[in-house]
Scaffold this active site. Structure first.
Site, PDB file in Angstrom:
ATOM      1  N   CYS A 133      -8.419  -3.557   7.402  1.00  0.00           N
ATOM      2  CA  CYS A 133      -8.806  -2.449   6.548  1.00  0.00           C
ATOM      3  C   CYS A 133      -8.179  -2.658   5.172  1.00  0.00           C
ATOM      4  O   CYS A 133      -7.434  -3.619   4.970  1.00  0.00           O
ATOM      5  CB  CYS A 133      -8.354  -1.111   7.137  1.00  0.00           C
ATOM      6  SG  CYS A 133      -9.218   0.287   6.393  1.00  0.00           S
ATOM      7  N   CYS A 143     -10.016   3.071   2.036  1.00  0.00           N
ATOM      8  CA  CYS A 143     -10.244   1.936   2.929  1.00  0.00           C
ATOM      9  C   CYS A 143     -11.238   0.911   2.379  1.00  0.00           C
ATOM     10  O   CYS A 143     -11.811   0.123   3.141  1.00  0.00           O
ATOM     11  CB  CYS A 143     -10.685   2.447   4.293  1.00  0.00           C
ATOM     12  SG  CYS A 143      -9.435   3.514   5.053  1.00  0.00           S
ATOM     13  N   LYS A 220     -13.133   6.296  15.225  1.00  0.00           N
ATOM     14  CA  LYS A 220     -11.877   6.657  14.575  1.00  0.00           C
ATOM     15  C   LYS A 220     -12.120   7.983  13.857  1.00  0.00           C
ATOM     16  O   LYS A 220     -12.932   8.072  12.933  1.00  0.00           O
ATOM     17  CB  LYS A 220     -11.466   5.573  13.581  1.00  0.00           C
ATOM     18  CG  LYS A 220     -10.134   5.851  12.892  1.00  0.00           C
ATOM     19  CD  LYS A 220      -9.776   4.680  11.990  1.00  0.00           C
ATOM     20  CE  LYS A 220      -8.466   4.897  11.271  1.00  0.00           C
ATOM     21  NZ  LYS A 220      -8.139   3.745  10.405  1.00  0.00           N
ATOM     22  N   ARG A 242     -10.329  10.981   3.956  1.00  0.00           N
ATOM     23  CA  ARG A 242     -11.169   9.915   4.517  1.00  0.00           C
ATOM     24  C   ARG A 242     -12.350  10.462   5.312  1.00  0.00           C
ATOM     25  O   ARG A 242     -12.937   9.751   6.113  1.00  0.00           O
ATOM     26  CB  ARG A 242     -10.297   8.994   5.372  1.00  0.00           C
ATOM     27  CG  ARG A 242      -9.163   8.344   4.579  1.00  0.00           C
ATOM     28  CD  ARG A 242      -8.557   7.147   5.317  1.00  0.00           C
ATOM     29  NE  ARG A 242      -7.616   6.452   4.447  1.00  0.00           N
ATOM     30  CZ  ARG A 242      -6.282   6.496   4.619  1.00  0.00           C
ATOM     31  NH1 ARG A 242      -5.754   7.153   5.610  1.00  0.00           N
ATOM     32  NH2 ARG A 242      -5.486   5.835   3.774  1.00  0.00           N
ATOM     33  N   LYS A 273      -9.737   6.412  18.715  1.00  0.00           N
ATOM     34  CA  LYS A 273      -8.503   6.735  17.987  1.00  0.00           C
ATOM     35  C   LYS A 273      -8.663   8.083  17.298  1.00  0.00           C
ATOM     36  O   LYS A 273      -9.684   8.271  16.623  1.00  0.00           O
ATOM     37  CB  LYS A 273      -8.234   5.630  16.949  1.00  0.00           C
ATOM     38  CG  LYS A 273      -6.948   5.829  16.150  1.00  0.00           C
ATOM     39  CD  LYS A 273      -6.772   4.734  15.109  1.00  0.00           C
ATOM     40  CE  LYS A 273      -5.461   4.944  14.353  1.00  0.00           C
ATOM     41  NZ  LYS A 273      -5.223   3.943  13.318  1.00  0.00           N
TER      42      LYS A 273
HETATM   43 ZN   LIG Z   1      -8.073   2.153   6.315  1.00  0.00          ZN
END
Ligand SMILES: [Zn+2]
Length: 349
Positions: A133, A143, A220, A242, A273
């Site tokens: 990442c 990211c 995620k 994010r 995750k």
């Molecule tokens: Zn990241």
């Protein structure tokens, strides 16, 4: 007057007494004999943070027992883990130099390629998994490439601060090759960009790394449980959050769609995750896919258990093991956990 139960009408004539689950709970040996799930060090992956310098082992305040380590100390830790039976590690780099596109990630002399080479030189049997990442490498902490007028990929139809998907894929692919050249045994794309697994798979295959598996961070979630990690990896976004690329915690069906895409793009292992708040997702993926399923018990999960134990409210070992067995029971094959070394120590005790 007492109630008289006549023998022929005793409870023995009902279904109830013939089935007594407690029979198999009577002793520790019996319980162990019929135990459905176990946690063994060989299926744990220890996440490790590596920084520049030498002789550095800096404690991470919100993650007791975890450190930022320079490469030399990292190699020592890998040796200690191996002795205990933990043979897989996930590396997160903390570079000194950051820029707007995270170029240090594909520098062959960058922190991660140097760490991988140092580990593989000393411990070639260790499975080194490279987190792939850009959030640790960009000066803005996102990211990938951000849509700004200064950027060559600027797209005026998209909002500024939007993370540009496809230009970032090229950089993920480039960096993955550099990490594989350094000796990474597995690449683990974690940016939650569309097409990241396919882009990395294609790049690896075209550059002689068709033997290197991809462990995809498939679902995620945009989670508050990453808090301590951002201290550890110095990767807090400088603006925004994010949520434009990580998954909405409220979504379950979408996880299946993400998994179908990653599998179609060539993922070898699919990951959920965080773990604890998303065990339904682990279970869903287990039911629908035959690939190995990984679950990442994240920094916040680890920190919560430590904080409660430090207050004397829970027993750390017991609750850590319970949290891990819960992840196994939900259907995970592998677990990324900051408890990896502790578990290995406890099970060797
Ligand atoms: Zn990241």
């Amino acid at each position: 007057m007492g109630i008289i139960i006549e023998p022929q009408h005793s409870i023995a004539s009902n279904a109830f007494p013939t089935a007594r689950p407690r029979r198999l709970r009577r002793t520790g040996a019996i319980r162990e004999l019929v135990r459905e799930h176990r946690v063994s060090p060989s299926e744990l992956i220890a996440p490790l943070f590596v920084c520049e310098g030498t002789g550095i082992q800096r404690p991470i305040g919100s993650m007791p027992g975890q450190f930022n380590r320079s490469v030399d100390r990292l190699v020592t830790e890998v040796a200690a883990l191996g002795k205990l039976g933990v043979h897989a590690i996930m590396l997160f780099g903390i570079p000194d130099r950051k820029d707007d596109c995270g170029s240090e990630n594909w520098n062959p002399e960058g922190i991660i390629p140097r760490a991988i080479r140092a580990i593989k030189d000393e411990h070639p049997e260790t499975i080194v998994i490279s987190d792939m990442c850009f959030c640790e490498y960009t000066d803005h902490g996102h990211c990938g490439i951000i849509n700004t007028p200064q950027n060559a990929h600027f797209n005026a139809t998209l909002p500024q601060s939007y993370l540009l998907n496809d230009p970032t894929l090229e950089l993920l692919a480039r960096s993955s090759i550099v990490h594989a050249e350094a000796g990474a045994d597995m690449i683990a794309p974690s940016a939650m960009l569309d097409g990241q697994v396919g882009a990395i798979r294609t790049a690896l295959d075209q550059n002689g790394f068709d033997h290197v598996p991809v462990m995809a961070y498939t679902t995620k979630y945009a989670s508050g449980f990453y808090g301590p990690f951002r201290e550890a990896a110095q990767s807090t976004p400088a603006f925004g959050d994010r949520k434009q690329y990580q998954m909405d915690p409220a979504n379950r069906r979408e996880a299946m769609r993400e998994a179908e895409l990653d599998v179609a793009e060539g993922a070898d292992i699919i990951m959920v995750k965080p773990a604890m708040p998303y065990l339904d997702i682990v279970s869903d993926l287990r039911t629908s896919f035959d690939l190995p399923i990984a679950a990442y018990q994240v920094s916040g999960e680890y920190a919560m258990l430590h904080a409660a134990a430090a207050n004397g409210w829970i027993d750390l070992q017991r609750c850590a093991m319970e949290s891990l067995i819960g992840i196994k029971r939900a259907g995970a094959d592998l677990i990324l956990t900051y408890f990896a070394k502790d578990v290995a120590g406890w099970s060797n005790a």
